[in-house]
Motif scaffolding. Structure first.
Motif, PDB file in Angstrom:
ATOM      1  N   ARG A 152      -1.046  37.944  24.859  1.00 16.40           N
ATOM      2  CA  ARG A 152      -1.956  38.600  25.790  1.00 16.40           C
ATOM      3  C   ARG A 152      -1.255  39.580  26.724  1.00 16.40           C
ATOM      4  O   ARG A 152      -1.893  40.153  27.604  1.00 16.40           O
ATOM      5  CB  ARG A 152      -2.677  37.534  26.622  1.00 16.40           C
ATOM      6  N   THR A 153       0.049  39.761  26.562  1.00 17.24           N
ATOM      7  CA  THR A 153       0.807  40.616  27.482  1.00 17.24           C
ATOM      8  C   THR A 153       0.950  42.025  26.916  1.00 17.24           C
ATOM      9  O   THR A 153       1.397  42.204  25.785  1.00 17.24           O
ATOM     10  CB  THR A 153       2.211  40.025  27.718  1.00 17.24           C
ATOM     11  N   TRP A 154       0.554  43.008  27.713  1.00 16.01           N
ATOM     12  CA  TRP A 154       0.809  44.406  27.388  1.00 16.01           C
ATOM     13  C   TRP A 154       1.185  45.104  28.688  1.00 16.01           C
ATOM     14  O   TRP A 154       0.369  45.206  29.607  1.00 16.01           O
ATOM     15  CB  TRP A 154      -0.432  45.090  26.802  1.00 16.01           C
ATOM     16  N   ASN A 155       2.397  45.557  28.825  1.00 12.26           N
ATOM     17  CA  ASN A 155       2.785  46.317  30.011  1.00 12.26           C
ATOM     18  C   ASN A 155       3.830  47.350  29.615  1.00 12.26           C
ATOM     19  O   ASN A 155       4.165  47.490  28.441  1.00 12.26           O
ATOM     20  CB  ASN A 155       3.288  45.406  31.128  1.00 12.26           C
ATOM     21  N   ARG A 156       4.339  48.070  30.573  1.00 14.93           N
ATOM     22  CA  ARG A 156       5.235  49.182  30.250  1.00 14.93           C
ATOM     23  C   ARG A 156       6.573  48.721  29.668  1.00 14.93           C
ATOM     24  O   ARG A 156       7.314  49.514  29.095  1.00 14.93           O
ATOM     25  CB  ARG A 156       5.473  50.045  31.488  1.00 14.93           C
ATOM     26  N   PHE A 157       6.875  47.429  29.804  1.00 15.34           N
ATOM     27  CA  PHE A 157       8.098  46.891  29.212  1.00 15.34           C
ATOM     28  C   PHE A 157       7.875  46.382  27.794  1.00 15.34           C
ATOM     29  O   PHE A 157       8.824  46.017  27.114  1.00 15.34           O
ATOM     30  CB  PHE A 157       8.655  45.765  30.083  1.00 15.34           C
ATOM     31  N   GLY A 158       6.609  46.338  27.362  1.00 10.19           N
ATOM     32  CA  GLY A 158       6.311  45.878  26.022  1.00 10.19           C
ATOM     33  C   GLY A 158       5.441  44.638  26.023  1.00 10.19           C
ATOM     34  O   GLY A 158       4.864  44.249  27.043  1.00 10.19           O
ATOM     35  N   ARG A 159       5.359  44.029  24.864  1.00  9.14           N
ATOM     36  CA  ARG A 159       4.543  42.840  24.675  1.00  9.14           C
ATOM     37  C   ARG A 159       5.397  41.579  24.586  1.00  9.14           C
ATOM     38  O   ARG A 159       5.178  40.615  25.315  1.00  9.14           O
ATOM     39  CB  ARG A 159       3.717  43.007  23.389  1.00  9.14           C
ATOM     40  N   ARG A 160       6.368  41.601  23.701  1.00 11.68           N
ATOM     41  CA  ARG A 160       7.253  40.439  23.490  1.00 11.68           C
ATOM     42  C   ARG A 160       8.548  40.571  24.270  1.00 11.68           C
ATOM     43  O   ARG A 160       9.143  39.572  24.672  1.00 11.68           O
ATOM     44  CB  ARG A 160       7.586  40.296  22.003  1.00 11.68           C
ATOM     45  N   ARG A 161       9.004  41.819  24.468  1.00 11.80           N
ATOM     46  CA  ARG A 161      10.338  42.039  25.035  1.00 11.80           C
ATOM     47  C   ARG A 161      10.544  41.431  26.423  1.00 11.80           C
ATOM     48  O   ARG A 161      11.641  40.919  26.706  1.00 11.80           O
ATOM     49  CB  ARG A 161      10.662  43.535  25.048  1.00 11.80           C
ATOM     50  N   PRO A 162       9.550  41.433  27.328  1.00  8.23           N
ATOM     51  CA  PRO A 162       9.805  40.806  28.638  1.00  8.23           C
ATOM     52  C   PRO A 162      10.165  39.327  28.527  1.00  8.23           C
ATOM     53  O   PRO A 162      11.035  38.832  29.254  1.00  8.23           O
ATOM     54  CB  PRO A 162       8.477  41.006  29.383  1.00  8.23           C
ATOM     55  N   TYR A 163       9.504  38.602  27.623  1.00  5.91           N
ATOM     56  CA  TYR A 163       9.787  37.169  27.445  1.00  5.91           C
ATOM     57  C   TYR A 163      11.135  36.965  26.772  1.00  5.91           C
ATOM     58  O   TYR A 163      11.891  36.050  27.131  1.00  5.91           O
ATOM     59  CB  TYR A 163       8.668  36.513  26.622  1.00  5.91           C
ATOM     60  N   ILE A 164      11.427  37.810  25.771  1.00  2.00           N
ATOM     61  CA  ILE A 164      12.697  37.690  25.061  1.00  2.00           C
ATOM     62  C   ILE A 164      13.868  37.897  26.013  1.00  2.00           C
ATOM     63  O   ILE A 164      14.822  37.098  26.054  1.00  2.00           O
ATOM     64  CB  ILE A 164      12.747  38.708  23.908  1.00  2.00           C
ATOM     65  N   LEU A 165      13.798  38.955  26.818  1.00  8.70           N
ATOM     66  CA  LEU A 165      14.897  39.261  27.730  1.00  8.70           C
ATOM     67  C   LEU A 165      14.983  38.238  28.862  1.00  8.70           C
ATOM     68  O   LEU A 165      16.080  37.779  29.222  1.00  8.70           O
ATOM     69  CB  LEU A 165      14.721  40.662  28.310  1.00  8.70           C
ATOM     70  N   GLY A 166      13.847  37.846  29.423  1.00 11.39           N
ATOM     71  CA  GLY A 166      13.850  36.848  30.497  1.00 11.39           C
ATOM     72  C   GLY A 166      14.393  35.507  30.043  1.00 11.39           C
ATOM     73  O   GLY A 166      15.185  34.873  30.745  1.00 11.39           O
ATOM     74  N   GLY A 167      13.994  35.080  28.840  1.00 13.99           N
ATOM     75  CA  GLY A 167      14.506  33.822  28.308  1.00 13.99           C
ATOM     76  C   GLY A 167      15.994  33.877  28.047  1.00 13.99           C
ATOM     77  O   GLY A 167      16.724  32.917  28.328  1.00 13.99           O
ATOM     78  N   ALA A 168      16.474  35.002  27.512  1.00 13.53           N
ATOM     79  CA  ALA A 168      17.907  35.148  27.239  1.00 13.53           C
ATOM     80  C   ALA A 168      18.714  35.128  28.528  1.00 13.53           C
ATOM     81  O   ALA A 168      19.799  34.527  28.588  1.00 13.53           O
ATOM     82  CB  ALA A 168      18.167  36.442  26.474  1.00 13.53           C
ATOM     83  N   PHE A 169      18.205  35.774  29.575  1.00  9.05           N
ATOM     84  CA  PHE A 169      18.908  35.788  30.858  1.00  9.05           C
ATOM     85  C   PHE A 169      19.014  34.365  31.424  1.00  9.05           C
ATOM     86  O   PHE A 169      20.093  33.940  31.869  1.00  9.05           O
ATOM     87  CB  PHE A 169      18.175  36.696  31.844  1.00  9.05           C
ATOM     88  N   ALA A 170      17.916  33.619  31.396  1.00  2.00           N
ATOM     89  CA  ALA A 170      17.934  32.241  31.912  1.00  2.00           C
ATOM     90  C   ALA A 170      18.858  31.356  31.080  1.00  2.00           C
ATOM     91  O   ALA A 170      19.595  30.519  31.624  1.00  2.00           O
ATOM     92  CB  ALA A 170      16.518  31.675  31.928  1.00  2.00           C
ATOM     93  N   ALA A 171      18.840  31.526  29.746  1.00  2.00           N
ATOM     94  CA  ALA A 171      19.720  30.727  28.887  1.00  2.00           C
ATOM     95  C   ALA A 171      21.183  31.030  29.171  1.00  2.00           C
ATOM     96  O   ALA A 171      22.021  30.119  29.213  1.00  2.00           O
ATOM     97  CB  ALA A 171      19.402  31.000  27.413  1.00  2.00           C
ATOM     98  N   ALA A 172      21.496  32.311  29.379  1.00  2.00           N
ATOM     99  CA  ALA A 172      22.880  32.688  29.675  1.00  2.00           C
ATOM    100  C   ALA A 172      23.339  32.074  30.996  1.00  2.00           C
ATOM    101  O   ALA A 172      24.486  31.602  31.111  1.00  2.00           O
ATOM    102  CB  ALA A 172      23.006  34.212  29.714  1.00  2.00           C
TER     103      ALA A 172
END
Length: 490
Positions: free
Chosen positions: A75-95
């Protein structure tokens, strides 16, 4: 309502590669976790029967996070994309979790290091799941159907590369770079600490590459390629009371196809066994192959000492490194068998291949008993040489069976299940099927530690035998799975 889809453009090979490249880092992190977290938590003070309780974070996080994040990214559509905000946020938290976990002793003023380590395990696993769920969807979004096989082949290759190198990294840092692999009381070995640092870097770097190099389609273009009607989607995604959503989910759950119920039994035994392997392989081979007494895993006993004897610390460090080699081995064998799995299943049938693969895994676990201690043996691994007990070298053989089982577990249940599911409910039923992965791990986490302590007197090799029995029972349970079950009307 759907429309005739507009043809989605094919992607150059390297763009398909870029879409999946972050999978390498995510699996690198998962492999680091699976091969080393029990070692880290033990070093921080967790006793053997509580290890499985710490590991409960993994299946619980998967159970909670994946459905929520999957639905949210749809359900996410914004200027950063649809999937990419979750992918990047999850990777940052995991790191962040990977950087902090081996530094748990620095936070002793706030809480016990092993509790902090358990919290970082929960953070890492939750973040891995936040990244993984939309990552799989990103591949489906971006890669057209005629390139889907290529896309998932690249994904499988990158996942297995990440698994192999993530598993063996502490070993490489010890035997090639020369970092110390022994740990003082309440501390983490330098080789493991730096492995987590490098793992965090690889994880975030590869994910960042995918996020930067992949441009997601805007909503109008995406809907045109997939033949979707924007108004119909808006109506389907309209806000509804939570009670209505839960009632619909419950109806789907109780009316699941019989094939799914039957596969759930197989899944219970196989994932119960896998969880035990991930948690207890390190103490099992440290005790059984390197001859370290169970008392050296007892934090109460360890805290009566000023320091751990050098020979004990060296044995625990060497055994922990060798577990990475074994886990890399089963990932490599799984990758090789995955290439052959489809062809063999076409000739023999999916059920026989599934059952025999699980049987191979069960025999692999049970054969751990055949490889105890032995004479020191020089092993040439190509990149370095290492001396280990003969029994440790022999344990590579059981990993062939475990790898065969792992490859089948990742593929065959879904191949069998997909034929029995209604097409319009495929996604939600695959989500429900994820319960059959998380639930047995939760049961294993709750009871395996108690069984190890109360029944096996903390002799961890015998909990591996229990895993073997469970995997054999899983193989036997395949007999009762019916592949031709019709999808229910729901």
């Amino acid at each position: 309502m759907s429309h005739t889809p507009v043809k989605q453009p094919t992607l150059p090979f390297w763009q398909v590669w870029n879409v999946s490249f972050g999978f390498l880092g995510v699996q690198f992190g998962f492999a680091m976790q699976n091969a080393n977290v029990s070692r880290v938590l033990s070093d921080l003070g967790a006793d053997l029967h509580s290890l499985s309780l710490f590991w409960l974070a993994a299946p619980v996080m998967g159970l909670l996070v994946q459905p929520i994040v999957g639905a949210a990214s749809d359900r996410t559509w914004n200027r950063f994309g649809r999937r990419r905000p979750y992918i990047l946020g999850g990777a940052f938290a995991a790191a962040i979790g990977m950087l902090l976990m081996p530094n748990a002793p620095l936070f002793v003023a706030f809480m016990a290091p092993m509790i902090f380590g358990g919290m970082m395990l929960a953070l890492m696993d939750g973040a891995f799941n936040v990244t993984m769920q939309p990552f799989r969807a990103l591949v489906a979004d971006m890669v057209p159907s005629e390139q889907r096989t290529l896309g998932y082949s690249i994904q499988s290759l990158l996942i297995n590369i990440g698994a192999v190198f993530g598993s063996i990294l502490p070993f490489l840092l010890t035997n090639i770079i020369g970092l110390e692999n022994t740990a003082s009381v309440g501390e983490v070995a330098p080789s493991v600490t730096w492995a987590f640092y490098l793992g965090a870097t690889v994880l975030f770097g590869t994910v960042l590459w995918t996020v930067i190099r992949t441009k997601e389609y805007p909503p109008e273009q995406y809907n045109a390629y997939k033949g979707l009607d924007a108004d119909a989607l808006a109506h389907a995604n309209r806000p509804r009371p939570l009670t209505a959503k839960l009632a619909e989910f419950w109806q789907l759950f109780i009316n699941m196809p019989k094939t799914m119920r039957q596969l759930a039994i197989v899944q219970f035994f196989s994932w119960f066994a896998l969880f035990i392997m991930w948690v207890y392989t390190t103490p099992a081979i440290t005790q059984y192959v390197w001859g370290v007494d169970a008392k050296w895993f007892d934090p109460v006993f360890l805290h009566t000492l000023d320091e751990i004897p050098a020979e004990i610390a060296a044995a625990k460090g060497a055994a922990g490194d060798w577990v990475g080699i074994l886990f890399a081995g089963y990932s490599l064998f799984a990758a090789i068998f995955s290439v052959l799995l489809t062809k063999i299943a076409r000739k023999m049938g999916r059920k026989p291949v599934y059952a025999l693969s699980l049987l191979a895994g069960g025999i692999g676990y049970l054969s751990f008993l055949l490889f105890q201690a032995g004479e020191p043996t020089l092993v040439n691994l190509g990149i370095t040489q290492v001396t280990v007990p003969a029994g440790a070298l022999g344990l590579v053989l059981p990993m062939v069976g475990v790898g065969i089982a792992w490859a089948a577990i990742l593929a065959m249940p879904y191949a069998i299940l997909s034929d029995s599911l209604p097409a319009d409910k495929m996604g939600v039923y695959m989500g429900i099927f994820n319960f059959t992965i998380a639930a047995p791990q939760i049961v294993s986490g709750l009871f395996a530690g108690w069984i190890l302590n109360s029944v096996f007197d903390n002799q961890a090799i015998y909990i591996i035998m229990l895993a073997g029995v469970a995997m054999v029972l899983g193989a036997a349970s395949v007999i009762f799975v019916k592949e031709d079950d019709a999808a229910p009307a729901v």
